[in-house]
Every structure is written in structure tokens, then in C-alpha cells.
Design an enzyme around this catalytic site. Structure first.
Site, short mmCIF file in Angstrom:
data_model
loop_
_atom_site.label_atom_id
_atom_site.label_comp_id
_atom_site.label_asym_id
_atom_site.label_seq_id
_atom_site.Cartn_x
_atom_site.Cartn_y
_atom_site.Cartn_z
N LYS A 195 0.87 -1.11 -0.06
CA LYS A 195 -0.15 -0.16 -0.09
C LYS A 195 0.78 1.19 0.05
O LYS A 195 2.02 1.22 0.64
CB LYS A 195 -0.79 0.12 1.14
CG LYS A 195 -2.03 -0.84 1.33
CD LYS A 195 -2.98 -0.57 2.29
CE LYS A 195 -4.31 -1.27 2.12
NZ LYS A 195 -5.06 -1.09 3.58
N ARG A 271 -4.12 -14.21 5.33
CA ARG A 271 -3.20 -13.13 5.98
C ARG A 271 -3.47 -13.29 7.46
O ARG A 271 -2.20 -13.07 8.08
CB ARG A 271 -3.59 -11.84 5.22
CG ARG A 271 -2.79 -10.71 5.77
CD ARG A 271 -3.10 -9.35 4.92
NE ARG A 271 -2.60 -8.12 5.53
CZ ARG A 271 -1.44 -7.55 5.41
NH1 ARG A 271 -0.83 -8.17 4.70
NH2 ARG A 271 -1.22 -6.33 5.93
#
Length: 320
Positions: A195, A271
């Protein structure tokens, strides 16, 4: 949402025309803010949040944002609650609007951010809602693709990459062939584009490394360094197989294999599983934060369940 920026044809051989310059100079700051968001997931979330606020208030033109007051924001927050949306969802909607007004403040388009000071719903707990798999479930999922062809080898490599490296779906889809060939101090590393344009290098798990090599040997694109690492097995619409697998494709892949095993989950659960497992095995939380690519360690703590394990409760430390 607001209109996008005017399209300017790319060219390295000329400067902007007078017409293009005029169009760009007249872009409202509200449209400029949205165009400046580069992450597709953030764009989708912010478009949804700000679009919802515009529908609620009846805003139709960018300049109308400059008449928004804190009372408008509070009324919208309350309406979101009346719809039955969870506290986390309401917080995300308010965050999208706050981001817009912060940008407008920086551009001197408004005098203040009306979202500041608006009470946001408290999170229900410090734990995330995404389920983490148990060790036996993770092992079963890794072994689930039984096919020994390209699809099976690709899927085993994808599941291993997710479970041992805790990547987001978008991060996995961005991987290029060259990204798993980095080495640091003789140790293979995975180059991940995260990100905010941040890049991190993760030591590559030996088992994942072997599975990726096996997949590439069968798929035949191991020499295409700049090409996508994980690709669709077939593409009926274009006939091209060199594009990357999509985030939706990864989601459906994980969903299908997990459902067949009796515990239907999404890709983000892998995750969460990797992060929870690492912390349960005494990984340093600051290292896990860096590994996950979190900007704030508070986000990483969502995956730390050590303080909620029954066996660690003071109840079992009491002795009479």
C-alpha cells in the site's frame, strides 16, 4: 463521486496544449483529491463512502462540499447507524470523508474539516473479525489442490505464498516473475509492492520457493522476468494468458478450496492466519508489523490473540 481529471493524451514529444492547461487549471480540488489516490482498493472504498455522503446530503456539484458543516456529518453518521451498519464500517465511511476535507483544507478550499470532532463509534474489541485458521486447517488447505497440472501447481504456489508471507490479494496479483528472485545475504527474498507505493522484501519460505519453481517450469513463463508471476490458466474473453490473476480470482480460488474442506473463508483469512500464527510462536510484534506492511502497530495488534488465550489467564495462576 466527483468527475475525474480531464484526460491528457500521453506524449513525451510535446508540452501541454493551451486547452489542456486550461482544463487542468480548472479542476475542482474535490476531483483532484480523488485522482490523487493511487491504490485501487482505497479508491473503491473512498468512492463508496463519499458517494454515500453525497446521496444523503443531496450534493451534486463539487463546490457544494464547501457548505458542509459538522451537523451534516453527525446526521449522516447517525443515519449510517440506523441502517444497522457496524461500528467499523461507520468509522471507515467517516474516514473517507475526513480524507477529502483534509485535502480541501490543505488547498485552502475550506476553512476547517467538519469531520474533526465528530464522535466515531468505538470498535467492539481489539480483535479482528477475520477468522484465522488452525494449524490442521492450514495444512489441509495447502494440500487441497490435488491436480498435478498447471492449475494445481499454480494454486499450491498461491496458497503457500499467502499462508507463509501474509500478502494482501492485490500484492499477490502485482507480483512479477523477477520479484521472487531477489536475494539478500544469500537468502531468497520476495519483493512485494504494498500500500502507498511502499516496497518490502520478505524472506522467501523454502517450501514456497520450490512450489513457485515447479509452477513456472510447468507453465513455461519462467523467463518472462517482467511478466506476471501468477496467471490465469485460461482467459476465454481475450485468449491471452500473460495477464495476472485478478484479486477476485484469488478470492474465488481460496473460497472454493476452503469450502470443499468444510470451512469457507476469503483470501484475507490467510493473511490473518499467517499473522496470528507468527505471533503465537513468539515473533516480535514490531517485526510482524514490518512483515505485514502496516503503518500503525495498533493494526498488527488485532492479530495478537496471546492475551486472550484461556491458558494464560490469571485464573489458572491462582493457587490456594
Amino acid at each position: 463521486m466527483t468527475d475525474p481529471l480531464p484526460v491528457v493524451a500521453p506524449s513525451s514529444a510535446r508540452l501541454l496544449t493551451a486547452e489542456e492547461f486550461r482544463h487542468l487549471a480548472s479542476v475542482p480540488p474535490e476531483a483532484e483529491w480523488f485522482a490523487n489516490i493511487t491504490n485501487p482498493s482505497t479508491q473503491r472504498a473512498y468512492r463508496h463512502g463519499v458517494g454515500d455522503f453525497m446521496r444523503f446530503t443531496g450534493i451534486a456539484r463539487p463546490e457544494e462540499f464547501r457548505a458542509v458543516t459538522r451537523a451534516h456529518v453527525i446526521a449522516w453518521r447517525d443515519e449510517l447507524g440506523h441502517r444497522g451498519l457496524g461500528g467499523s464500517t461507520v468509522r471507515h465511511r467517516l474516514a473517507s470523508l475526513a480524507s477529502l476535507f483534509e485535502y480541501l483544507c490543505n488547498r485552502n478550499a475550506v476553512t476547517h474539516n467538519p469531520v474533526k470532532g465528530v464522535q466515531r463509534p468505538r470498535t467492539e474489541s481489539g480483535e479482528g473479525r477475520t477468522p484465522a485458521l488452525g494449524d490442521h486447517q492450514a495444512r489441509a488447505l495447502l494440500a487441497a489442490p490435488a491436480d498435478d497440472g498447471i492449475r494445481g501447481k499454480r494454486d499450491r504456489a498461491i496458497l503457500s505464498t499467502l499462508l507463509f508471507h501474509a500478502l494482501r490479494r492485490d500484492e499477490l496479483c502485482k507480483l512479477r516473475v523477477r520479484d521472487f528472485r531477489h536475494a539478500r545475504k544469500g537468502v531468497p527474498h520476495l519483493r512485494v509492492s504494498g500500500k502507498g507505493g511502499k516496497t518490502r522484501y520478505l524472506p522467501l519460505h523454502p517450501g514456497t520457493n520450490a512450489l513457485i519453481h515447479d509452477y513456472l517450469d510447468t507453465a513455461g513463463h519462467g523467463d518472462d522476468d517482467g511478466g506476471a508471476l501468477f496467471r490465469p490458466v485460461r482467459n476465454n474473453r481475450t485468449g491471452r494468458l500473460n495477464a495476472a490473476i485478478t484479486p477476485d480470482g484469488v478470492y474465488k480460488l481460496v473460497r472454493a478450496y476452503s469450502a470443499a474442506l468444510g470451512f469457507e473463508i476469503g483470501a484475507h483469512a490467510l493473511r490473518a492466519t499467517a499473522a496470528t500464527n507468527a505471533l503465537d510462536h513468539q515473533a516480535d510484534i514490531a517485526k510482524v508489523q514490518e512483515w505485514l506492511g502496516h503503518a500503525n502497530i495498533a493494526t498488527t495488534r488485532i492479530y495478537d490473540h496471546r492475551r486472550t488465550r484461556p491458558e494464560d489467564s490469571p485464573t489458572f495462576k491462582v493457587a490456594y
